[in-house]
Write a protein that holds these residues in place. Structure first.
Motif, short mmCIF file in Angstrom:
data_model
loop_
_atom_site.label_atom_id
_atom_site.label_comp_id
_atom_site.label_asym_id
_atom_site.label_seq_id
_atom_site.Cartn_x
_atom_site.Cartn_y
_atom_site.Cartn_z
N GLU A 38 0.82 -1.22 0.00
CA GLU A 38 0.00 0.00 0.00
C GLU A 38 0.85 1.26 0.00
N ASN A 39 2.06 1.20 0.57
CA ASN A 39 2.91 2.39 0.60
C ASN A 39 3.35 2.81 -0.79
N MET A 41 1.38 1.94 -3.71
CA MET A 41 0.25 1.92 -4.66
C MET A 41 -0.23 3.35 -4.89
N VAL A 42 0.71 4.21 -5.24
CA VAL A 42 0.46 5.65 -5.38
C VAL A 42 0.73 6.06 -6.81
N ASP A 43 0.37 7.30 -7.14
CA ASP A 43 0.52 7.74 -8.53
C ASP A 43 1.97 8.00 -8.90
N GLY A 44 2.77 8.50 -7.98
CA GLY A 44 4.17 8.81 -8.30
C GLY A 44 4.89 9.29 -7.05
N GLY A 45 6.03 9.95 -7.26
CA GLY A 45 6.78 10.50 -6.14
C GLY A 45 8.00 9.68 -5.77
N GLN A 46 8.71 10.20 -4.77
CA GLN A 46 10.01 9.62 -4.42
C GLN A 46 9.95 8.18 -3.91
N PRO A 47 8.97 7.82 -3.05
CA PRO A 47 8.98 6.43 -2.57
C PRO A 47 8.93 5.41 -3.70
N ASP A 49 9.93 5.86 -6.75
CA ASP A 49 11.22 5.90 -7.45
C ASP A 49 12.27 5.09 -6.69
N ARG A 52 11.71 1.43 -7.28
CA ARG A 52 12.20 1.02 -8.61
C ARG A 52 13.72 0.84 -8.59
N ARG A 76 -12.28 -5.21 -3.02
CA ARG A 76 -12.57 -4.02 -3.84
C ARG A 76 -11.76 -3.99 -5.13
N ARG A 82 -5.04 -1.06 -8.55
CA ARG A 82 -3.81 -0.37 -8.13
C ARG A 82 -2.69 -1.39 -7.85
N HIS A 110 -8.48 -0.76 8.95
CA HIS A 110 -7.02 -0.77 8.79
C HIS A 110 -6.34 -1.62 9.86
N PHE B 116 3.18 14.96 -2.50
CA PHE B 116 4.39 14.14 -2.38
C PHE B 116 4.27 12.86 -3.23
N VAL B 117 3.05 12.37 -3.39
CA VAL B 117 2.84 11.14 -4.17
C VAL B 117 1.97 11.39 -5.41
N ALA B 118 1.94 12.65 -5.87
CA ALA B 118 1.19 12.98 -7.09
C ALA B 118 1.90 12.36 -8.30
N ASP B 120 4.16 11.63 -11.47
CA ASP B 120 5.45 12.19 -11.87
C ASP B 120 5.30 12.91 -13.22
N ARG B 183 4.83 19.98 -6.91
CA ARG B 183 6.05 19.20 -6.73
C ARG B 183 6.97 19.41 -7.93
N PHE B 186 11.18 15.63 -7.12
CA PHE B 186 10.68 14.97 -5.92
C PHE B 186 10.56 15.94 -4.74
#
Lengths: 281, 248
Positions: A38-39, A41-47, A49, A52, A76, A82, A110, B116-118, B120, B183, B186
């Protein structure tokens, strides 16, 4: 679901934020890492990256906490989409979650809540696993939970339920040895009987973790080193299940990486020492 | 039966009331308390993690009171625990209706965690800018871009906490200001914008055409200054990752 689940023999750690730098900058001596799905399953960002980049160095296991495979109203679809997207991008070694429920209707606790082990629950869980494995295009692993209550309505033991769940759905098993110990103590179960009831051919991964003594019960806190009783149970488990992916799972009070690597060495020595003794005999 | 159990268990977690109904079905019912405790502790902890500055400003006890109010009124429903704090400002408005500084500080903290998680985006390169017909070109804004008006010095308070220097007392601004957050790579960014840049971003958001933006600026500032300002804004937006695409 006809996808065979590969076996993987190695030792790994949960990848936690406190150790990102170590995993990016140094050659950490592990065979795989496991992340909380779940940490990422986001659209983007540093985590994402970072994941990867770590994936370029190590096999990754996606371990979820929110699939809620025991929900009476199903899993669901948006969650599965996701997770599928993440799995397709990361190409994980395994995708896993817990034998528990978290969500019902619009409420999501949760938390990993306990299930009564009945024929009705078995049918619900197997139907949900079938749907999840179909949506993900792969077989999953499911982890035995730690629990603080059991249900009067249960008509079978947890290990009987797990064995039948695996037989019906083809899912693999992630055996959390600490959870077996915690639940066995809390409910008065026989931990050795639990191990004997697990179908060895289905076990693909082992979790090792620490717990805390609560007022009346053992609580699965993942904030302590693995204790001697859990190591002893692990020694028995590894004799039964052989070489499978084995890892230390620490989620709180996270120590410097060398401490976790030292714990992982204990697991390595316990299993490989036993194997060497067996070979010599 | 399973559905009924899960509904009862959910209701009990949310309401923290009488567990008699559940107790009848479980063995060693003392373990129920562990689930009630885990549920509430985890939600309080995630709110603390989402709003560290709000917690500092309010103090631990008041923040806990706010968290309890929120947990009692808004049980979680999203698949991800990270989304839980999104509606905390509703409880802030209930408990602190006359503190816009707190509402705005909460907006800043939540928005920065959200972007932060939008998705890229790749920065534009000089080669992306060659041969563009600027009259008809459409600019694409970063999907992370957020904006709102603020009436207090919440941004100065946020910046001070961020820089670990003494924060100023909360006060109303002489005139409301406009904030943007987005953003870049990053790195999450936050800054205020003047009325002209704010209007220009609204125009881009609604229309997208750079030509229309130029026309609006020329009408407001005159031919020479309007065109010059449009060029400056475009350079700034491309350089800082606010504009991430140009469709010719």
């Amino acid at each position: 679901m006809s996808h065979a689940i590969p076996t993987f023999d190695g030792y790994g750690l949960g990848l936690r934020r406190e150790h990102y730098r170590d995993f990016l900058d140094t050659d950490v001596p592990v065979d795989f890492v496991e992340v909380i799905s779940e940490n990422f399953m986001v659209d983007g960002g540093q985590p994402l990256d970072i994941l990867r980049r770590v994936r370029e160095r190590h096999p990754v296991i996606l371990h979820g906490v929110s699939m809620s495979i025991g929900s009476a109203d199903g899993v669901r679809g948006d969650y599965l989409k996701r997770l599928r997207k993440l799995a397709d991008a990361i190409e994980p070694l395994f995708v896993s979650d817990h034998l528990s429920w978290s969500r019902f209707a619009h409420f999501n606790s949760h938390d990993l809540l306990p299930l009564p082990y009945t024929e009705e629950t078995l049918a619900v869980v197997c139907r949900n696993i079938d749907a999840a494995q179909e949506a993900l295009g792969r077989a999953m692993l499911f982890e035995n939970p730690s629990s603080y209550v059991s249900f009067a309505a249960s008509s079978m033991s947890e290990w009987e339920f797990i064995a039948e769940m695996s037989r019906r759905t083809g899912c693999g098993l992630l055996l959390d040895v600490n959870n077996i110990y915690v639940s066995a103590r809390n409910h008065g179960w026989d931990a050795q009987a639990y191990l004997r009831g697990i179908p060895a051919r289905s076990v693909r991964q082992i979790h090792l973790a620490g717990h805390t003594q609560g007022e009346d019960l053992l609580i699965d806190t993942h904030d302590q080193p693995v204790n001697d009783q859990v190591w002893a149970l692990y020694a028995a488990a590894t004799a039964m299940f052989g070489p499978v992916a084995t890892m230390i799972e620490r989620d709180d009070a996270i120590p410097p990486l060398p401490e976790l690597l030292a714990e992982l060495d204990i697991a390595r020595h316990l299993r490989e020492g036993r194997a060497a003794v067996k070979e010599a005999a | 039966m399973l559905a009924e159990l899960q509904q009862n268990f959910s209701d009990w977690l949310v309401l923290a009331g009488d567990d008699g109904e559940l107790r009848r079905g479980v063995v060693a019912a003392r373990g129920l308390a562990a689930y009630q405790n885990n549920y509430r502790t985890q939600l309080v902890n995630v709110l603390r993690a989402s709003y560290p500055q709000l917690r500092m400003v309010l103090g631990d006890d008041a923040f806990l009171e706010l968290a309890i109010h929120f947990i009692d009124h808004r049980p979680p429903s999203s698949w991800t625990l990270d989304a839980y704090g999104a509606d905390l400002p509703d409880s802030l408005r209930d408990l602190y209706p006359h503190n816009p500084d707190l509402h705005e500080l909460a907006w800043i903290e939540w928005t920065l965690s959200e972007i932060f998680v939008a998705p890229d985006t790749a920065p534009l390169s000089p080669t992306d800018l060659g041969g563009i017909d600027w009259e008809t070109a459409t600019l694409r804004l970063s999907p992370s871009l957020r904006q709102r008006s603020i009436a207090t010095n919440a941004m100065a308070i946020w910046s001070a906490w961020q820089d670990k220097v003494p924060a100023p007392e909360a006060e109303m601004l002489d005139t409301p200001a406009e904030l943007i957050a987005w953003r870049q790579g990053f790195t999450s960014r936050l800054r205020d914008v003047d009325a002209i840049e704010h209007a220009a971003l609204i125009s881009l958001h609604d229309d997208g055409r750079f030509g229309a933006l130029c026309d609006a600026l020329v009408e407001h500032l005159g031919e020479e200054e309007g065109v010059a300002r449009a060029g400056l804004l475009l350079t700034e937006w491309i350089g800082s990752g606010i504009v991430v695409g140009i469709i010719d």
